[in-house]
Design a protein around this motif. Sequence first.
Motif, PDB file in Angstrom:
ATOM      1  N   ARG A  17      -5.751   1.611   9.925  1.00 26.88           N
ATOM      2  CA  ARG A  17      -4.986   0.520  10.105  1.00 26.88           C
ATOM      3  C   ARG A  17      -4.475   0.199   8.443  1.00 26.88           C
ATOM      4  NH1 ARG A  17      -4.613  -3.309  14.022  1.00 26.88           N
ATOM      5  NH2 ARG A  17      -2.757  -4.485  13.698  1.00 26.88           N
ATOM      6  N   LEU A  18      -5.202   0.109   7.625  1.00 22.36           N
ATOM      7  CA  LEU A  18      -4.712  -0.142   6.227  1.00 22.36           C
ATOM      8  C   LEU A  18      -3.465   0.600   5.650  1.00 22.36           C
ATOM      9  CD1 LEU A  18      -8.175  -0.824   4.559  1.00 22.36           C
ATOM     10  CD2 LEU A  18      -6.097  -2.747   4.764  1.00 22.36           C
ATOM     11  N   LYS A  19      -3.828   1.873   6.045  1.00 19.19           N
ATOM     12  CA  LYS A  19      -2.662   2.920   5.526  1.00 19.19           C
ATOM     13  C   LYS A  19      -1.581   2.575   6.434  1.00 19.19           C
ATOM     14  CE  LYS A  19      -3.853   7.352   5.492  1.00 19.19           C
ATOM     15  NZ  LYS A  19      -4.613   8.633   5.581  1.00 19.19           N
ATOM     16  N   GLU A  20      -1.513   2.564   7.713  1.00 19.76           N
ATOM     17  CA  GLU A  20      -0.303   2.328   8.468  1.00 19.76           C
ATOM     18  C   GLU A  20       0.526   1.060   8.270  1.00 19.76           C
ATOM     19  OE1 GLU A  20      -1.954   4.211  12.780  1.00 19.76           O
ATOM     20  OE2 GLU A  20      -1.962   1.889  12.628  1.00 19.76           O
ATOM     21  N   GLU A  21      -0.119   0.083   7.791  1.00 20.97           N
ATOM     22  CA  GLU A  21       0.601  -1.340   7.694  1.00 20.97           C
ATOM     23  C   GLU A  21       1.082  -1.332   6.056  1.00 20.97           C
ATOM     24  OE1 GLU A  21       1.361  -3.385   9.632  1.00 20.97           O
ATOM     25  OE2 GLU A  21       0.294  -2.677  11.180  1.00 20.97           O
ATOM     26  N   ALA A  22       0.339  -0.506   5.217  1.00 18.76           N
ATOM     27  CA  ALA A  22       0.720  -0.536   3.743  1.00 18.76           C
ATOM     28  C   ALA A  22       2.007   0.525   3.772  1.00 18.76           C
ATOM     29  CB  ALA A  22      -0.324   0.281   2.900  1.00 18.76           C
ATOM     30  N   GLN A  23       2.042   1.678   4.583  1.00 19.53           N
ATOM     31  CA  GLN A  23       3.089   2.310   4.619  1.00 19.53           C
ATOM     32  C   GLN A  23       4.385   1.536   5.057  1.00 19.53           C
ATOM     33  OE1 GLN A  23       3.063   6.698   5.355  1.00 19.53           O
ATOM     34  NE2 GLN A  23       4.490   6.225   7.122  1.00 19.53           N
ATOM     35  N   ARG A  24       4.208   0.804   6.178  1.00 17.28           N
ATOM     36  CA  ARG A  24       5.349  -0.018   6.722  1.00 17.28           C
ATOM     37  C   ARG A  24       5.805  -0.812   5.792  1.00 17.28           C
ATOM     38  NH1 ARG A  24       5.650  -4.879   8.895  1.00 17.28           N
ATOM     39  NH2 ARG A  24       3.475  -5.292   8.778  1.00 17.28           N
ATOM     40  N   GLN A  28       9.325  -1.076   3.484  1.00 16.97           N
ATOM     41  CA  GLN A  28      10.373  -2.128   3.683  1.00 16.97           C
ATOM     42  C   GLN A  28      10.809  -2.989   2.155  1.00 16.97           C
ATOM     43  OE1 GLN A  28       8.087  -4.930   6.154  1.00 16.97           O
ATOM     44  NE2 GLN A  28       9.008  -4.115   8.159  1.00 16.97           N
ATOM     45  N   ARG A  29       9.692  -2.949   1.565  1.00 16.84           N
ATOM     46  CA  ARG A  29       9.707  -3.749   0.172  1.00 16.84           C
ATOM     47  C   ARG A  29       9.518  -3.212  -1.070  1.00 16.84           C
ATOM     48  NH1 ARG A  29       5.505  -8.441   1.382  1.00 16.84           N
ATOM     49  NH2 ARG A  29       5.535  -8.709   3.557  1.00 16.84           N
ATOM     50  N   GLY A  30       9.027  -1.735  -1.061  1.00 20.62           N
ATOM     51  CA  GLY A  30       8.729  -0.877  -2.153  1.00 20.62           C
ATOM     52  C   GLY A  30       7.356  -1.459  -2.588  1.00 20.62           C
ATOM     53  N   VAL A  31       6.809  -0.493  -3.315  1.00 20.14           N
ATOM     54  CA  VAL A  31       5.317  -0.653  -3.776  1.00 20.14           C
ATOM     55  C   VAL A  31       5.155  -1.996  -4.394  1.00 20.14           C
ATOM     56  CG1 VAL A  31       3.487   0.317  -5.048  1.00 20.14           C
ATOM     57  CG2 VAL A  31       4.823   1.791  -3.401  1.00 20.14           C
ATOM     58  N   ALA A 113       5.770   6.785  10.939  1.00 19.28           N
ATOM     59  CA  ALA A 113       7.077   6.404  11.486  1.00 19.28           C
ATOM     60  C   ALA A 113       8.083   5.726  10.273  1.00 19.28           C
ATOM     61  CB  ALA A 113       7.140   5.402  12.689  1.00 19.28           C
ATOM     62  N   THR A 114       7.493   5.304   9.388  1.00 14.95           N
ATOM     63  CA  THR A 114       8.144   4.798   8.225  1.00 14.95           C
ATOM     64  C   THR A 114       8.260   5.555   6.843  1.00 14.95           C
ATOM     65  OG1 THR A 114       6.341   3.515   7.660  1.00 14.95           O
ATOM     66  CG2 THR A 114       7.870   2.758   9.130  1.00 14.95           C
ATOM     67  N   TYR A 115       7.666   6.838   6.979  1.00 13.59           N
ATOM     68  CA  TYR A 115       7.528   7.845   5.747  1.00 13.59           C
ATOM     69  C   TYR A 115       8.835   7.869   4.815  1.00 13.59           C
ATOM     70  CZ  TYR A 115       5.713  11.569   2.706  1.00 13.59           C
ATOM     71  OH  TYR A 115       5.340  12.144   1.658  1.00 13.59           O
ATOM     72  N   ILE A 116       9.836   8.378   5.573  1.00 12.55           N
ATOM     73  CA  ILE A 116      11.389   8.535   4.802  1.00 12.55           C
ATOM     74  C   ILE A 116      11.677   7.425   3.868  1.00 12.55           C
ATOM     75  CG2 ILE A 116      13.527   9.367   5.169  1.00 12.55           C
ATOM     76  CD1 ILE A 116      12.823  10.741   7.685  1.00 12.55           C
ATOM     77  N   ARG A 117      11.395   6.302   4.734  1.00 14.32           N
ATOM     78  CA  ARG A 117      11.951   4.880   4.044  1.00 14.32           C
ATOM     79  C   ARG A 117      10.952   4.502   2.724  1.00 14.32           C
ATOM     80  NH1 ARG A 117      12.394   1.572   9.530  1.00 14.32           N
ATOM     81  NH2 ARG A 117      11.238   3.621  10.183  1.00 14.32           N
ATOM     82  N   MET A 118       9.726   4.985   2.965  1.00 16.46           N
ATOM     83  CA  MET A 118       8.938   4.592   2.075  1.00 16.46           C
ATOM     84  C   MET A 118       9.359   5.625   0.748  1.00 16.46           C
ATOM     85  SD  MET A 118       4.772   5.137   1.446  1.00 16.46           S
ATOM     86  CE  MET A 118       4.635   7.051   1.601  1.00 16.46           C
ATOM     87  N   ILE A 119       9.539   6.970   0.946  1.00 15.57           N
ATOM     88  CA  ILE A 119       9.953   7.887  -0.054  1.00 15.57           C
ATOM     89  C   ILE A 119      11.139   7.475  -0.730  1.00 15.57           C
ATOM     90  CG2 ILE A 119      10.413  10.148  -0.424  1.00 15.57           C
ATOM     91  CD1 ILE A 119       7.786   9.693  -0.331  1.00 15.57           C
ATOM     92  N   SER A 120      12.146   7.195   0.083  1.00 15.44           N
ATOM     93  CA  SER A 120      13.537   6.780  -0.229  1.00 15.44           C
ATOM     94  C   SER A 120      13.378   5.363  -1.278  1.00 15.44           C
ATOM     95  CB  SER A 120      14.413   6.373   0.701  1.00 15.44           C
ATOM     96  OG  SER A 120      15.585   6.141   0.302  1.00 15.44           O
TER      97      SER A 120
END
Length: 228
Positions: A17-24, A28-31, A113-120
């Motif tokens: 759950r922590l991983k899923e929400e962190a990736q989302r 959205q906001r960047g690290v 589901a949000t991996y590409i956006r995180m990498i971008s």
Amino acid sequence: MTSGKTLRSDGAETRTRLKEEAQRLFAQRGVDGVSVQDIISAAGQRNSASLRYYFGNKLELARELVVEGARLIDEERQARVDALEAGHAVTLRAVLEALVFPVLSLADRTGQATYIRMISNLQLNNRAFLRDALENKWNVGYQRCLAHIRALLPEIPPRILDHRLSLVGIYGNAALAAWETSRDNGEPDRLWSPRYAVSSLIDSFESMLGAAPSQQTQALWAETSAPR
């Protein structure tokens, strides 16, 4: 954000759950725009030390997310390149498909589901961290694809081609992030709903890489390449 799902008390559920929400949130906001508390709250955790317990810190969690997806993409990408080489079917189009399709299929295979956006986002704002996380280990398939592209386009001066490859990487990540967003919205999208949309995107990569440099670009390239 909580899903209403009853969470099991075991560590695997909490960690996931922590991983899923962190990736989302990273998508959205960047690290840099996400705090540890943001992740803990989104994951529905009461214990503020849970992220530190499972991952050490926020950057180590981000690193794990990057590597987890990159490893799966690289495995599929290398398998595709192996098949191209074995069948002597190495064309520019086929190599570009080997670059793109493993990224598109990641969410279907893993639920990321949000991996590409995180990498971008990382590519634009935390490029050094992204390179460090990959360690030149989980981008072997990517480098193999680039080597084939260079061999397939000998007529393009190497420095111009390398510049174009960088531009395609940035443009491609941004375009695929838009595709990912459209998919998750679950609504018709004029850009991505046509069946030819991804094929047309690859057409644009092919055109960007293979187009003859303009006279202006060649003149400027000659200036920078001339001995001083």
